[in-house]
Design an enzyme around this catalytic site. Sequence first.
Site, PDB file in Angstrom:
ATOM      1  N   ASN A   1       6.975  -7.395   6.761  1.00  0.00           N
ATOM      2  CA  ASN A   1       5.731  -6.713   7.116  1.00  0.00           C
ATOM      3  C   ASN A   1       4.550  -7.480   6.558  1.00  0.00           C
ATOM      4  O   ASN A   1       4.466  -7.713   5.350  1.00  0.00           O
ATOM      5  CB  ASN A   1       5.691  -5.284   6.568  1.00  0.00           C
ATOM      6  CG  ASN A   1       4.398  -4.580   6.965  1.00  0.00           C
ATOM      7  OD1 ASN A   1       4.216  -4.222   8.126  1.00  0.00           O
ATOM      8  ND2 ASN A   1       3.496  -4.403   6.011  1.00  0.00           N
ATOM      9  N   GLU A   2       3.674  -7.887   7.445  1.00  0.00           N
ATOM     10  CA  GLU A   2       2.412  -8.528   7.090  1.00  0.00           C
ATOM     11  C   GLU A   2       2.541  -9.655   6.084  1.00  0.00           C
ATOM     12  O   GLU A   2       1.840  -9.683   5.067  1.00  0.00           O
ATOM     13  CB  GLU A   2       1.416  -7.474   6.609  1.00  0.00           C
ATOM     14  CG  GLU A   2       1.142  -6.439   7.669  1.00  0.00           C
ATOM     15  CD  GLU A   2      -0.128  -5.638   7.442  1.00  0.00           C
ATOM     16  OE1 GLU A   2      -0.529  -5.503   6.276  1.00  0.00           O
ATOM     17  OE2 GLU A   2      -0.714  -5.171   8.425  1.00  0.00           O
TER      18      GLU A   2
ATOM     19  N   TRP B   1      -0.051   4.370  12.822  1.00  0.00           N
ATOM     20  CA  TRP B   1       0.028   4.413  11.360  1.00  0.00           C
ATOM     21  C   TRP B   1      -0.773   5.615  10.886  1.00  0.00           C
ATOM     22  O   TRP B   1      -1.945   5.652  11.108  1.00  0.00           O
ATOM     23  CB  TRP B   1      -0.529   3.121  10.757  1.00  0.00           C
ATOM     24  CG  TRP B   1      -0.205   2.999   9.308  1.00  0.00           C
ATOM     25  CD1 TRP B   1      -1.052   3.182   8.256  1.00  0.00           C
ATOM     26  CD2 TRP B   1       1.076   2.672   8.745  1.00  0.00           C
ATOM     27  NE1 TRP B   1      -0.376   2.993   7.076  1.00  0.00           N
ATOM     28  CE2 TRP B   1       0.923   2.682   7.352  1.00  0.00           C
ATOM     29  CE3 TRP B   1       2.338   2.388   9.306  1.00  0.00           C
ATOM     30  CZ2 TRP B   1       1.973   2.414   6.480  1.00  0.00           C
ATOM     31  CZ3 TRP B   1       3.371   2.119   8.444  1.00  0.00           C
ATOM     32  CH2 TRP B   1       3.187   2.133   7.038  1.00  0.00           C
TER      33      TRP B   1
ATOM     34  N   GLU C   1       1.245  -0.823  13.956  1.00  0.00           N
ATOM     35  CA  GLU C   1       0.267  -0.075  13.155  1.00  0.00           C
ATOM     36  C   GLU C   1      -1.079  -0.081  13.859  1.00  0.00           C
ATOM     37  O   GLU C   1      -1.520  -1.119  14.367  1.00  0.00           O
ATOM     38  CB  GLU C   1       0.089  -0.697  11.755  1.00  0.00           C
ATOM     39  CG  GLU C   1       1.250  -0.447  10.824  1.00  0.00           C
ATOM     40  CD  GLU C   1       1.020  -0.977   9.407  1.00  0.00           C
ATOM     41  OE1 GLU C   1      -0.155  -1.078   8.998  1.00  0.00           O
ATOM     42  OE2 GLU C   1       2.021  -1.275   8.736  1.00  0.00           O
TER      43      GLU C   1
ATOM     44  N   TYR D   1     -10.782  -1.038   9.583  1.00  0.00           N
ATOM     45  CA  TYR D   1     -11.157  -2.061   8.608  1.00  0.00           C
ATOM     46  C   TYR D   1     -12.161  -3.035   9.202  1.00  0.00           C
ATOM     47  O   TYR D   1     -12.863  -3.726   8.482  1.00  0.00           O
ATOM     48  CB  TYR D   1      -9.919  -2.831   8.129  1.00  0.00           C
ATOM     49  CG  TYR D   1      -8.968  -1.972   7.337  1.00  0.00           C
ATOM     50  CD1 TYR D   1      -9.400  -1.334   6.172  1.00  0.00           C
ATOM     51  CD2 TYR D   1      -7.657  -1.790   7.744  1.00  0.00           C
ATOM     52  CE1 TYR D   1      -8.536  -0.540   5.445  1.00  0.00           C
ATOM     53  CE2 TYR D   1      -6.789  -0.999   7.021  1.00  0.00           C
ATOM     54  CZ  TYR D   1      -7.238  -0.373   5.873  1.00  0.00           C
ATOM     55  OH  TYR D   1      -6.394   0.414   5.147  1.00  0.00           O
TER      56      TYR D   1
ATOM     57  N   ASN E   1      -0.039  -5.250  13.789  1.00  0.00           N
ATOM     58  CA  ASN E   1      -0.719  -4.232  12.984  1.00  0.00           C
ATOM     59  C   ASN E   1      -2.206  -4.498  13.153  1.00  0.00           C
ATOM     60  O   ASN E   1      -2.697  -5.538  12.702  1.00  0.00           O
ATOM     61  CB  ASN E   1      -0.350  -4.367  11.503  1.00  0.00           C
ATOM     62  CG  ASN E   1       1.108  -4.011  11.228  1.00  0.00           C
ATOM     63  OD1 ASN E   1       1.845  -3.611  12.135  1.00  0.00           O
ATOM     64  ND2 ASN E   1       1.526  -4.150   9.988  1.00  0.00           N
TER      65      ASN E   1
ATOM     66  N   TYR F   1      -6.345  -2.966  13.172  1.00  0.00           N
ATOM     67  CA  TYR F   1      -7.241  -1.886  12.715  1.00  0.00           C
ATOM     68  C   TYR F   1      -8.668  -2.086  13.209  1.00  0.00           C
ATOM     69  O   TYR F   1      -9.614  -1.874  12.458  1.00  0.00           O
ATOM     70  CB  TYR F   1      -7.175  -1.802  11.192  1.00  0.00           C
ATOM     71  CG  TYR F   1      -5.857  -1.233  10.702  1.00  0.00           C
ATOM     72  CD1 TYR F   1      -5.671   0.148  10.596  1.00  0.00           C
ATOM     73  CD2 TYR F   1      -4.781  -2.059  10.387  1.00  0.00           C
ATOM     74  CE1 TYR F   1      -4.457   0.677  10.169  1.00  0.00           C
ATOM     75  CE2 TYR F   1      -3.569  -1.537   9.959  1.00  0.00           C
ATOM     76  CZ  TYR F   1      -3.415  -0.169   9.850  1.00  0.00           C
ATOM     77  OH  TYR F   1      -2.216   0.363   9.430  1.00  0.00           O
TER      78      TYR F   1
ATOM     79  N   ASP G   1       0.816  -1.214   0.000  1.00  0.00           N
ATOM     80  CA  ASP G   1       0.000   0.000   0.000  1.00  0.00           C
ATOM     81  C   ASP G   1       0.855   1.272   0.000  1.00  0.00           C
ATOM     82  O   ASP G   1       0.685   2.145   0.845  1.00  0.00           O
ATOM     83  CB  ASP G   1      -0.894  -0.060   1.252  1.00  0.00           C
ATOM     84  CG  ASP G   1      -1.827   1.119   1.379  1.00  0.00           C
ATOM     85  OD1 ASP G   1      -2.356   1.572   0.349  1.00  0.00           O
ATOM     86  OD2 ASP G   1      -2.028   1.586   2.524  1.00  0.00           O
TER      87      ASP G   1
ATOM     88  N   LYS H   1      -4.040   8.177   6.639  1.00  0.00           N
ATOM     89  CA  LYS H   1      -3.991   7.872   8.077  1.00  0.00           C
ATOM     90  C   LYS H   1      -2.955   8.721   8.807  1.00  0.00           C
ATOM     91  O   LYS H   1      -2.697   8.512   9.992  1.00  0.00           O
ATOM     92  CB  LYS H   1      -3.699   6.385   8.291  1.00  0.00           C
ATOM     93  CG  LYS H   1      -4.825   5.498   7.754  1.00  0.00           C
ATOM     94  CD  LYS H   1      -4.720   4.066   8.213  1.00  0.00           C
ATOM     95  CE  LYS H   1      -5.769   3.210   7.543  1.00  0.00           C
ATOM     96  NZ  LYS H   1      -5.545   3.015   6.082  1.00  0.00           N
TER      97      LYS H   1
HETATM   98  C1  EVA Z   1      -3.138   0.731   5.868  1.00  0.00           C
HETATM   99  N1  EVA Z   1      -2.055  -1.242   6.695  1.00  0.00           N
HETATM  100  O1  EVA Z   1      -4.065   0.024   5.543  1.00  0.00           O
HETATM  101  C2  EVA Z   1      -1.807   0.078   6.207  1.00  0.00           C
HETATM  102  C3  EVA Z   1      -0.850  -0.016   5.050  1.00  0.00           C
HETATM  103  C4  EVA Z   1       0.428  -0.702   5.523  1.00  0.00           C
HETATM  104  O2  EVA Z   1      -0.583   1.263   4.540  1.00  0.00           O
HETATM  105  C5  EVA Z   1      -1.161  -2.225   6.661  1.00  0.00           C
HETATM  106  O3  EVA Z   1       1.191  -2.666   6.610  1.00  0.00           O
HETATM  107  O4  EVA Z   1      -1.466  -3.253   7.236  1.00  0.00           O
HETATM  108  C6  EVA Z   1       0.120  -2.118   5.908  1.00  0.00           C
HETATM  109  O5  EVA Z   1       1.407  -0.695   4.547  1.00  0.00           O
HETATM  110  O6  EVA Z   1      -3.256   1.931   5.931  1.00  0.00           O
END
Ligand code: EVA
Length: 608
Positions: free
Chosen positions: A418-419, A558, A513, A479, A473, A475, A166, A577
């Site tokens: 990462n991820e 993030w 994140e 999300y 990470n 959200y 991303d 973000k």
């Molecule tokens: C995002 N989420 O959705 C972020 C991405 C990032 O920009 C992630 O590691 O899980 C990624 O690169 O905003």
Amino acid sequence: MEKSLLYPRQTASRRVVSMNGMWKFQFDSESTGIASDWENGLPESVSMPVPSSFCDLFTDKDSREYTGDFWYETDFFVPGEWMGNEVLIRFGSATHKARVFVNGLEVGQHVGGFLPFNVRVTEIVRYNQYNKLTVLMNNELSETMIPCGTTKTLSNGKKMSLPYFDFYNYAGLQRPVSLLMLPKETITDFTVNHTLSGKDAVVDYTVTTNGNHEVSVTAKDESGTVVAEASGTKGSLLIKDARLWNVHQSYLYTFTVRIINGNQIIDEYFDRIGIRTFEIQNGHFLLNGNPVYLKGFGRHEDSDIRGRGLDLPTIKRDYECMKWIGANCFRTSHYPYAEEMYYMADEEGFLVIDEVPAVGMMQSVTNFLAANRGNQIKETFFEKETTPQLLEHHKECIREMISRDKNHASVIAWSLLNEPQTTHETSAPYFEEVFSYAKELDVQKRPCTFAVIMMSTPDTCKCWQFCDFVSLNRYYGWYMLGGYQMSDAEEAFRKEMDAWGRIRGDRPFIFTEYGADTYFSEHKLPSVMWSQEYQDEYLDMNHKVFDSYPWVQGELVWNFADFQTTEGIMRANGNKKGIFTRQRQPKDAAYLFKARWENMPVDYKCGK
Ligand code: EVA
């Protein structure tokens, strides 16, 4: 000496001439440049600044989105007095692949877009004359290189990049290029490791050279007083009453390494290095033996116009913003940054989690979104035909990153992926390889981690055990269960945390994140997603959860600033973000963080 990743410095024996400036540039969409002799000069070039990404400098879309081969060219003068020495060209990076030609002859190649490399041109250059440098580059993404992605050909024949990640696939010569003069017998590497004993420090060092003459090492304090000296390619410096490097209280000793022959200096190199220890004990991060809670950001190298090109004013502004808000740490998501960023972290007393460009290791459009899909795909990411090649390149990037960054006091940990996809057993052997490789290479044995994607949970993740500390990470509230469902998001989040709590042993966890896309222009009472009010509510909920788990030892939100991504329905001209805008102005959330972080003791949640 081509392999040496020492920083370019002028000393008694070394010369560095910047090659930055306005170069020539040309796209090579048919890859016919070599057949047409472009290595001897580009037929229809345009001007192009170095360092910079090329993408955002153009006004037409084909140029911005260009994917494929492209060339740079410049002329450079080699002083006659350098004859008899070694001459090299050092690229801070070349994204993502480069073949280098001098006076029409190929002198070197490099794969991987975020780490430096040298090409040796001693016998090829014409002394006391101008010489021609051309570089054939390529910015296509694949699954054999990191970061991972793929390249699509449109029906009109044009190629486009499809990153599995991303952030915009910026490319070009994005970091400084320098012409180096080194002596024939030269220092190729210097490594330090620190131990503390009472008020004193012992700095164990290793020097690598390509010759047999004697080596000496001197340490000077900031006033220029010599505080320790030693000789030999391996040894220890005892620094009495050492001033330690600390968070926001930097202290840097200058270590000078020499190859000597009696009174004659054959080669000399120096570096300014902070003395500190960093380790994990009983679930805490200990800097010089004292607990430290990590607070700060996931970031990008990203700014208007120059894209990912090195921009010192942006670096300066970023550190000012990070100090203002009370941060002490950042992760170089999702690739190693320009060296100037780490030297500044050393000077400003920031802690850095250094990340290799291993992002997009999941079959998806952008792994933040299609994570679930990635995890459900039958073919697992780490058992493809291309995996051995990918692993080899990944390890090479780890080697280059550790070799380049190992002496920085600011670098406290390595993030090795990462991820990635971790929900299948076939991921584990790959992880084992990269983790043990990093451990073996780093003399300081810094903790290693990787950033764990949302769908890799306590019951599905097969790889978190490789981490010395676990980086999540997450959200919840963005999300997952966003908007009015925030209370359910909190509940789901706590449920996951409780499950981690049962299996984590004494590993510390941090958040690498968490964040919510937010328009700088949008205010709404009551909040809606994308408004500044919602970002604050989202952050408050997340912080409430973090604060109730004592083993959460850090929070890197993030993102530091809004940044460019590929266009698409999930991104409105980039990822929003940021706590700061792309122009580095604060959103409301910046004040929320300032209030929180400035009032947090350094040893938050580990008070003695
Ligand atoms: C995002 N989420 O959705 C972020 C991405 C990032 O920009 C992630 O590691 O899980 C990624 O690169 O905003």
